[in-house]
Design a protein around this motif. Structure first.
Motif, PDB file in Angstrom:
ATOM      1  N   LYS A 171      52.423  75.017  59.494  1.00 23.60           N
ATOM      2  CA  LYS A 171      53.405  74.597  58.486  1.00 23.60           C
ATOM      3  C   LYS A 171      54.216  73.410  58.992  1.00 23.60           C
ATOM      4  O   LYS A 171      54.490  72.467  58.251  1.00 23.60           O
ATOM      5  CB  LYS A 171      54.344  75.753  58.121  1.00 23.60           C
ATOM      6  CG  LYS A 171      53.633  76.980  57.591  1.00 23.60           C
ATOM      7  CD  LYS A 171      52.788  76.662  56.383  1.00 23.60           C
ATOM      8  CE  LYS A 171      52.086  77.906  55.865  1.00 23.60           C
ATOM      9  NZ  LYS A 171      51.108  77.607  54.841  1.00 23.60           N
ATOM     10  N   LYS A 227      52.296  70.076  58.861  1.00 23.97           N
ATOM     11  CA  LYS A 227      52.241  69.508  57.514  1.00 23.97           C
ATOM     12  C   LYS A 227      53.582  68.922  57.082  1.00 23.97           C
ATOM     13  O   LYS A 227      53.640  67.884  56.436  1.00 23.97           O
ATOM     14  CB  LYS A 227      51.786  70.581  56.523  1.00 23.97           C
ATOM     15  CG  LYS A 227      50.345  70.973  56.707  1.00 23.97           C
ATOM     16  CD  LYS A 227      49.938  72.109  55.817  1.00 23.97           C
ATOM     17  CE  LYS A 227      48.493  72.498  56.102  1.00 23.97           C
ATOM     18  NZ  LYS A 227      48.118  73.763  55.533  1.00 23.97           N
ATOM     19  N   GLU A 228      54.663  69.592  57.430  1.00 20.14           N
ATOM     20  CA  GLU A 228      56.005  69.185  56.996  1.00 20.14           C
ATOM     21  C   GLU A 228      56.608  68.091  57.878  1.00 20.14           C
ATOM     22  O   GLU A 228      57.310  67.213  57.392  1.00 20.14           O
ATOM     23  CB  GLU A 228      56.920  70.413  56.985  1.00 20.14           C
ATOM     24  CG  GLU A 228      58.277  70.181  56.386  1.00 20.14           C
ATOM     25  CD  GLU A 228      58.243  70.077  54.873  1.00 20.14           C
ATOM     26  OE1 GLU A 228      59.161  69.445  54.316  1.00 20.14           O
ATOM     27  OE2 GLU A 228      57.313  70.611  54.249  1.00 20.14           O
ATOM     28  N   PHE A 229      56.341  68.162  59.188  1.00 21.84           N
ATOM     29  CA  PHE A 229      56.944  67.238  60.148  1.00 21.84           C
ATOM     30  C   PHE A 229      55.860  66.692  61.083  1.00 21.84           C
ATOM     31  O   PHE A 229      55.817  67.024  62.271  1.00 21.84           O
ATOM     32  CB  PHE A 229      58.018  67.954  60.986  1.00 21.84           C
ATOM     33  CG  PHE A 229      59.052  68.684  60.178  1.00 21.84           C
ATOM     34  CD1 PHE A 229      60.057  67.999  59.519  1.00 21.84           C
ATOM     35  CD2 PHE A 229      59.017  70.072  60.074  1.00 21.84           C
ATOM     36  CE1 PHE A 229      61.014  68.673  58.778  1.00 21.84           C
ATOM     37  CE2 PHE A 229      59.965  70.760  59.345  1.00 21.84           C
ATOM     38  CZ  PHE A 229      60.969  70.048  58.691  1.00 21.84           C
ATOM     39  N   PRO A 247      66.433  71.101  58.191  1.00 17.05           N
ATOM     40  CA  PRO A 247      65.109  71.313  57.587  1.00 17.05           C
ATOM     41  C   PRO A 247      64.218  72.243  58.421  1.00 17.05           C
ATOM     42  O   PRO A 247      63.442  73.016  57.872  1.00 17.05           O
ATOM     43  CB  PRO A 247      64.507  69.913  57.514  1.00 17.05           C
ATOM     44  CG  PRO A 247      65.655  68.982  57.574  1.00 17.05           C
ATOM     45  CD  PRO A 247      66.707  69.672  58.384  1.00 17.05           C
ATOM     46  N   LEU A 250      62.743  75.788  56.979  1.00 13.92           N
ATOM     47  CA  LEU A 250      61.317  76.094  56.974  1.00 13.92           C
ATOM     48  C   LEU A 250      61.064  77.444  57.635  1.00 13.92           C
ATOM     49  O   LEU A 250      60.360  78.293  57.077  1.00 13.92           O
ATOM     50  CB  LEU A 250      60.520  75.001  57.704  1.00 13.92           C
ATOM     51  CG  LEU A 250      59.018  75.214  57.656  1.00 13.92           C
ATOM     52  CD1 LEU A 250      58.319  73.931  57.246  1.00 13.92           C
ATOM     53  CD2 LEU A 250      58.480  75.680  58.988  1.00 13.92           C
TER      54      LEU A 250
END
Length: 74
Positions: free
Chosen positions: A21, A24-26, A55, A59
């Motif tokens: 995750k 994908k996000e960072f 953030p 998450l």
């Protein structure tokens, strides 16, 4: 910059899930867990930028885990 968090993550499977995750996000962050540490450390690193912990916290919490920034204590 490096930011260090205490988490409630317990297993390698949970770290693998969260690392996916995070990637994908960072995508520019280097992220790893230290489950051997009593605080179940999450280390987030990025070159030449300041890390906004909010953030990251959102998450991790969105998947039901506890997380908090570890203060720099000497």
């Amino acid at each position: 910059m490096v930011e260090v968090f205490s988490t409630s993550v317990q297993t390698v499977e949970e770290t693998t899930f969260l690392l996916d995750k995070f990637q994908k996000e960072f995508p520019s962050y280097t992220i790893n867990f230290d489950l051997e540490d009593c605080d179940k450390i999450l280390r987030v690193e990025i070159v030449d930028e300041i890390i906004d912990p909010n953030p990251v916290i959102r998450l991790v919490k969105s998947y039901g885990f506890n997380i908090e920034v570890l203060s720099d204590e000497v």
